[in-house]
Scaffold this motif. Structure first.
Motif, short mmCIF file in Angstrom:
data_model
loop_
_atom_site.label_atom_id
_atom_site.label_comp_id
_atom_site.label_asym_id
_atom_site.label_seq_id
_atom_site.Cartn_x
_atom_site.Cartn_y
_atom_site.Cartn_z
N HIS A 34 0.84 -1.20 0.00
CA HIS A 34 0.00 0.00 0.00
C HIS A 34 0.88 1.25 0.00
O HIS A 34 2.10 1.16 0.14
N ASP A 75 0.56 5.07 2.11
CA ASP A 75 -0.24 5.60 3.21
C ASP A 75 -1.26 6.63 2.70
O ASP A 75 -0.90 7.58 1.99
N HIS A 101 4.73 0.21 0.02
CA HIS A 101 5.46 -0.47 1.08
C HIS A 101 4.58 -1.51 1.78
O HIS A 101 3.35 -1.51 1.62
N ARG A 152 4.71 6.17 13.93
CA ARG A 152 4.70 6.75 12.59
C ARG A 152 4.18 8.18 12.66
O ARG A 152 3.25 8.46 13.42
#
Ligand SMILES: [Fe+2]
Length: 298
Positions: free
Chosen positions: A102, A104, A258, A273
Protein backbone atom coordinates in the motif's frame (compact mmCIF):
# COMPACT_ATOMS: atom_id res chain seq x y z
CA UNK A 1 26.13 14.90 8.42
CA UNK A 2 27.51 12.05 6.31
CA UNK A 3 25.42 10.85 3.35
CA UNK A 4 25.69 7.48 1.60
CA UNK A 5 23.81 7.59 -1.70
CA UNK A 6 22.48 4.41 -3.37
CA UNK A 7 23.67 3.15 -6.80
CA UNK A 8 21.78 4.67 -9.74
CA UNK A 9 18.14 3.58 -10.11
CA UNK A 10 18.19 2.15 -6.56
CA UNK A 11 16.38 3.65 -3.59
CA UNK A 12 17.55 4.48 -0.08
CA UNK A 13 20.08 7.05 1.12
CA UNK A 14 21.73 6.59 4.51
CA UNK A 15 22.46 9.53 6.82
CA UNK A 16 25.10 9.07 9.51
CA UNK A 17 26.75 11.28 12.09
CA UNK A 18 23.80 13.55 12.69
CA UNK A 19 21.67 14.26 15.74
CA UNK A 20 18.32 15.02 14.10
CA UNK A 21 17.22 17.10 17.09
CA UNK A 22 19.66 19.83 16.16
CA UNK A 23 19.47 19.87 12.33
CA UNK A 24 19.29 23.34 10.80
CA UNK A 25 17.27 24.60 7.83
CA UNK A 26 20.07 24.06 5.27
CA UNK A 27 20.35 20.39 6.30
CA UNK A 28 16.56 19.98 6.22
CA UNK A 29 16.54 21.18 2.60
CA UNK A 30 19.25 18.64 1.75
CA UNK A 31 17.27 15.87 3.51
CA UNK A 32 14.07 16.72 1.62
CA UNK A 33 15.91 16.70 -1.71
CA UNK A 34 17.38 13.28 -0.79
CA UNK A 35 13.84 12.01 -0.23
CA UNK A 36 12.73 13.30 -3.65
CA UNK A 37 15.82 11.84 -5.34
CA UNK A 38 16.19 8.50 -3.52
CA UNK A 39 12.63 8.04 -2.16
CA UNK A 40 13.78 6.55 1.14
CA UNK A 41 16.16 7.99 3.72
CA UNK A 42 17.43 6.24 6.85
CA UNK A 43 18.83 8.18 9.81
CA UNK A 44 21.03 5.88 11.90
CA UNK A 45 21.71 5.81 15.64
CA UNK A 46 18.94 8.12 16.87
CA UNK A 47 17.69 8.22 20.44
CA UNK A 48 14.71 10.55 20.77
CA UNK A 49 11.76 10.93 23.10
CA UNK A 50 8.30 11.70 21.72
CA UNK A 51 8.73 15.50 21.95
CA UNK A 52 12.07 15.41 20.12
CA UNK A 53 10.71 13.07 17.46
CA UNK A 54 7.77 15.42 16.80
CA UNK A 55 10.04 18.44 16.79
CA UNK A 56 12.22 16.83 14.09
CA UNK A 57 9.13 15.82 12.07
CA UNK A 58 7.81 19.40 12.20
CA UNK A 59 11.04 20.65 10.62
CA UNK A 60 10.43 18.35 7.63
CA UNK A 61 6.71 19.07 7.15
CA UNK A 62 3.28 19.43 8.71
CA UNK A 63 2.26 16.39 10.76
CA UNK A 64 -1.01 14.71 9.91
CA UNK A 65 -3.55 13.86 12.58
CA UNK A 66 -4.64 10.45 11.33
CA UNK A 67 -8.41 10.44 10.69
CA UNK A 68 -9.07 7.38 12.94
CA UNK A 69 -8.23 8.31 16.52
CA UNK A 70 -7.86 4.75 17.85
CA UNK A 71 -4.41 4.81 16.17
CA UNK A 72 -3.30 7.93 18.09
CA UNK A 73 -0.69 7.99 20.84
CA UNK A 74 -2.75 9.00 23.92
CA UNK A 75 -0.56 12.06 24.59
CA UNK A 76 0.57 12.89 21.02
CA UNK A 77 -2.27 12.66 18.44
CA UNK A 78 0.24 13.27 15.60
CA UNK A 79 1.93 9.96 16.43
CA UNK A 80 0.23 6.93 14.83
CA UNK A 81 1.03 3.90 16.95
CA UNK A 82 1.46 0.41 15.55
CA UNK A 83 1.87 -1.84 18.57
CA UNK A 84 1.04 -5.20 20.09
CA UNK A 85 2.25 -4.10 23.55
CA UNK A 86 -0.16 -2.45 26.03
CA UNK A 87 0.87 0.81 27.74
CA UNK A 88 -0.01 1.40 31.39
CA UNK A 89 -2.27 -1.67 31.21
CA UNK A 90 -4.29 -0.27 28.31
CA UNK A 91 -4.46 -1.06 24.60
CA UNK A 92 -1.87 1.09 22.84
CA UNK A 93 -2.41 1.93 19.15
CA UNK A 94 -3.32 -0.84 16.71
CA UNK A 95 -1.52 -4.15 16.11
CA UNK A 96 -0.58 -5.73 12.77
CA UNK A 97 -0.84 -2.59 10.62
CA UNK A 98 0.15 -2.39 6.96
CA UNK A 99 1.02 -6.02 6.22
CA UNK A 100 -0.10 -5.65 2.60
CA UNK A 101 1.26 -3.56 -0.28
CA UNK A 102 0.00 0.00 0.00
CA UNK A 103 0.90 3.68 0.15
CA UNK A 104 -0.24 5.60 3.21
CA UNK A 105 -3.60 7.32 2.77
CA UNK A 106 -3.97 6.59 -0.98
CA UNK A 107 -7.70 6.42 -0.17
CA UNK A 108 -7.87 10.14 0.67
CA UNK A 109 -8.49 12.90 -1.89
CA UNK A 110 -5.17 14.42 -0.74
CA UNK A 111 -2.89 11.46 0.10
CA UNK A 112 0.06 11.67 2.45
CA UNK A 113 3.35 12.72 0.77
CA UNK A 114 5.85 11.59 3.45
CA UNK A 115 5.91 8.94 6.14
CA UNK A 116 8.37 8.90 9.02
CA UNK A 117 8.74 5.71 11.03
CA UNK A 118 10.63 5.20 14.28
CA UNK A 119 10.40 1.74 15.87
CA UNK A 120 10.42 1.76 19.69
CA UNK A 121 10.52 -2.01 20.08
CA UNK A 122 11.75 -4.20 17.22
CA UNK A 123 10.69 -7.86 17.03
CA UNK A 124 13.56 -10.25 17.75
CA UNK A 125 13.49 -12.39 14.60
CA UNK A 126 12.15 -10.43 11.58
CA UNK A 127 12.99 -6.73 11.42
CA UNK A 128 12.07 -5.73 7.90
CA UNK A 129 9.94 -3.36 5.84
CA UNK A 130 9.56 -3.86 2.08
CA UNK A 131 9.39 -1.24 -0.65
CA UNK A 132 8.66 -1.05 -4.39
CA UNK A 133 9.71 1.98 -6.44
CA UNK A 134 6.71 2.68 -8.67
CA UNK A 135 8.65 5.19 -10.76
CA UNK A 136 10.97 2.36 -11.87
CA UNK A 137 8.01 -0.01 -12.26
CA UNK A 138 6.36 2.46 -14.65
CA UNK A 139 9.56 2.64 -16.72
CA UNK A 140 9.66 -1.17 -17.00
CA UNK A 141 5.95 -1.69 -17.53
CA UNK A 142 5.33 -3.95 -20.58
CA UNK A 143 3.30 -2.20 -23.31
CA UNK A 144 0.28 -4.49 -22.79
CA UNK A 145 0.06 -3.51 -19.10
CA UNK A 146 0.78 0.12 -19.95
CA UNK A 147 -2.26 0.14 -22.23
CA UNK A 148 -4.43 -0.85 -19.23
CA UNK A 149 -3.45 2.26 -17.26
CA UNK A 150 -2.36 5.01 -19.67
CA UNK A 151 -4.67 8.01 -19.39
CA UNK A 152 -6.90 6.08 -16.97
CA UNK A 153 -8.15 6.94 -13.50
CA UNK A 154 -8.08 4.39 -10.67
CA UNK A 155 -10.42 3.97 -7.72
CA UNK A 156 -8.92 3.71 -4.21
CA UNK A 157 -10.82 2.79 -1.07
CA UNK A 158 -9.98 1.76 2.48
CA UNK A 159 -13.04 -0.15 3.61
CA UNK A 160 -11.65 -3.64 2.83
CA UNK A 161 -8.75 -2.93 5.20
CA UNK A 162 -10.86 -1.66 8.10
CA UNK A 163 -9.87 -3.30 11.39
CA UNK A 164 -12.88 -4.25 13.49
CA UNK A 165 -12.83 -2.55 16.92
CA UNK A 166 -14.39 -3.33 20.29
CA UNK A 167 -17.30 -0.97 19.63
CA UNK A 168 -18.25 -2.98 16.49
CA UNK A 169 -19.31 -6.02 18.53
CA UNK A 170 -22.96 -6.98 17.84
CA UNK A 171 -23.06 -4.91 14.65
CA UNK A 172 -23.65 -6.43 11.20
CA UNK A 173 -20.58 -6.33 8.94
CA UNK A 174 -22.59 -4.55 6.23
CA UNK A 175 -23.51 -1.74 8.67
CA UNK A 176 -19.90 -1.40 9.84
CA UNK A 177 -18.71 -1.15 6.24
CA UNK A 178 -21.44 1.24 5.13
CA UNK A 179 -20.68 3.59 8.03
CA UNK A 180 -16.96 3.43 7.26
CA UNK A 181 -17.61 4.14 3.58
CA UNK A 182 -19.64 7.24 4.49
CA UNK A 183 -16.63 8.57 6.36
CA UNK A 184 -14.11 7.47 3.70
CA UNK A 185 -15.84 7.37 0.32
CA UNK A 186 -13.88 5.91 -2.65
CA UNK A 187 -11.59 8.42 -4.42
CA UNK A 188 -10.13 8.59 -7.92
CA UNK A 189 -6.54 9.45 -8.83
CA UNK A 190 -4.80 9.31 -12.22
CA UNK A 191 -3.15 5.91 -12.75
CA UNK A 192 0.00 7.70 -13.87
CA UNK A 193 0.87 10.65 -11.68
CA UNK A 194 3.58 13.23 -12.29
CA UNK A 195 5.84 14.17 -9.38
CA UNK A 196 5.62 17.89 -8.47
CA UNK A 197 9.40 18.24 -7.97
CA UNK A 198 11.16 15.69 -10.20
CA UNK A 199 8.42 15.66 -12.89
CA UNK A 200 8.98 11.90 -13.15
CA UNK A 201 6.01 9.69 -14.04
CA UNK A 202 4.87 7.19 -11.45
CA UNK A 203 2.38 4.31 -11.60
CA UNK A 204 0.17 5.12 -8.63
CA UNK A 205 -1.61 1.95 -7.56
CA UNK A 206 -1.36 -0.67 -4.85
CA UNK A 207 -2.93 -3.99 -3.92
CA UNK A 208 -4.17 -2.70 -0.54
CA UNK A 209 -6.38 0.19 -1.61
CA UNK A 210 -6.73 0.23 -5.43
CA UNK A 211 -9.99 -1.49 -6.33
CA UNK A 212 -10.75 -0.57 -9.92
CA UNK A 213 -9.93 1.08 -13.23
CA UNK A 214 -12.61 3.68 -13.95
CA UNK A 215 -14.91 2.61 -16.80
CA UNK A 216 -14.46 -1.17 -16.54
CA UNK A 217 -16.82 -3.76 -15.09
CA UNK A 218 -16.01 -5.78 -11.96
CA UNK A 219 -14.82 -8.96 -13.73
CA UNK A 220 -12.53 -7.14 -16.18
CA UNK A 221 -11.15 -5.04 -13.31
CA UNK A 222 -10.30 -8.14 -11.25
CA UNK A 223 -8.48 -9.68 -14.19
CA UNK A 224 -6.51 -6.58 -15.25
CA UNK A 225 -5.63 -5.48 -11.71
CA UNK A 226 -4.28 -8.92 -10.80
CA UNK A 227 -2.14 -8.93 -13.97
CA UNK A 228 -0.78 -5.51 -13.00
CA UNK A 229 -0.13 -6.48 -9.35
CA UNK A 230 1.66 -9.70 -10.36
CA UNK A 231 4.10 -7.61 -12.39
CA UNK A 232 4.42 -4.84 -9.77
CA UNK A 233 5.08 -7.20 -6.85
CA UNK A 234 7.62 -9.48 -8.55
CA UNK A 235 10.70 -10.29 -6.47
CA UNK A 236 13.14 -8.15 -8.49
CA UNK A 237 11.16 -4.97 -7.74
CA UNK A 238 11.31 -5.41 -3.95
CA UNK A 239 13.76 -3.47 -1.78
CA UNK A 240 14.08 -4.72 1.80
CA UNK A 241 15.03 -2.41 4.64
CA UNK A 242 16.50 -4.38 7.54
CA UNK A 243 15.98 -2.33 10.69
CA UNK A 244 18.74 -1.59 13.19
CA UNK A 245 18.09 -0.16 16.65
CA UNK A 246 18.06 3.64 16.42
CA UNK A 247 16.88 3.85 12.78
CA UNK A 248 14.37 6.48 11.73
CA UNK A 249 13.03 6.07 8.20
CA UNK A 250 11.58 8.83 6.05
CA UNK A 251 10.04 7.92 2.69
CA UNK A 252 7.88 9.31 -0.06
CA UNK A 253 4.45 7.85 -0.68
CA UNK A 254 4.24 9.39 -4.16
CA UNK A 255 6.76 6.88 -5.45
CA UNK A 256 7.00 3.99 -2.98
CA UNK A 257 4.60 1.20 -2.21
CA UNK A 258 5.46 -0.47 1.08
CA UNK A 259 4.54 -3.46 3.24
CA UNK A 260 5.28 -4.31 6.87
CA UNK A 261 6.69 -7.71 7.73
CA UNK A 262 4.76 -10.07 9.98
CA UNK A 263 5.52 -10.13 13.70
CA UNK A 264 5.96 -13.76 14.81
CA UNK A 265 3.64 -14.95 17.59
CA UNK A 266 4.98 -14.03 21.03
CA UNK A 267 7.30 -11.24 19.79
CA UNK A 268 6.82 -7.59 20.63
CA UNK A 269 6.63 -4.70 18.18
CA UNK A 270 6.00 -0.99 18.76
CA UNK A 271 6.46 1.65 16.06
CA UNK A 272 5.78 5.38 15.94
CA UNK A 273 4.70 6.75 12.59
CA UNK A 274 4.24 10.43 11.72
CA UNK A 275 2.60 11.31 8.40
CA UNK A 276 3.87 14.56 6.88
CA UNK A 277 2.61 17.05 4.31
CA UNK A 278 5.44 18.74 2.41
CA UNK A 279 3.39 21.75 1.28
CA UNK A 280 3.27 20.59 -2.36
CA UNK A 281 0.41 19.03 -4.29
CA UNK A 282 0.56 15.22 -4.19
CA UNK A 283 0.83 15.19 -7.99
CA UNK A 284 0.59 17.60 -10.89
CA UNK A 285 -1.32 16.78 -14.03
CA UNK A 286 0.84 15.42 -16.87
CA UNK A 287 -0.86 17.89 -19.19
CA UNK A 288 0.38 20.88 -17.20
CA UNK A 289 3.95 19.55 -17.09
CA UNK A 290 3.84 18.93 -20.86
CA UNK A 291 2.57 22.46 -21.52
CA UNK A 292 5.31 23.91 -19.29
CA UNK A 293 8.05 21.92 -21.01
CA UNK A 294 6.75 22.99 -24.44
CA UNK A 295 6.68 26.70 -23.58
CA UNK A 296 9.17 28.63 -25.76
CA UNK A 297 12.27 29.73 -23.88
CA UNK A 298 13.51 33.28 -24.40
FE1 LIG B 1 1.97 2.17 5.75
Amino acid sequence: MKINRPPSECIGAEILDVDVVSVMEAEINIIKQLVYDYKLVVFRDQNLNEDQYLEFARKIGTPQIYPQDNYHHPDYPEIFVSSNVPKDGKKFGVRGTGRYWHTDCAFLAEPLPFTMLYPQVLPSSIRETYYIDMQQVYKKLPSKLRSYVDEKYLVHEAKWRYKVQEWDIDRAVIDIMNDFEKKFPPVKHPAIITHPVTHEKILYMNQGFTTGIVGLNYETNQELLQELFSFIECEEHIHTHVWKDGDILLWENRTLNHKASIVPEGEKSVSYRIGLYDGLPFYVSSKRVKEQSEMPTK
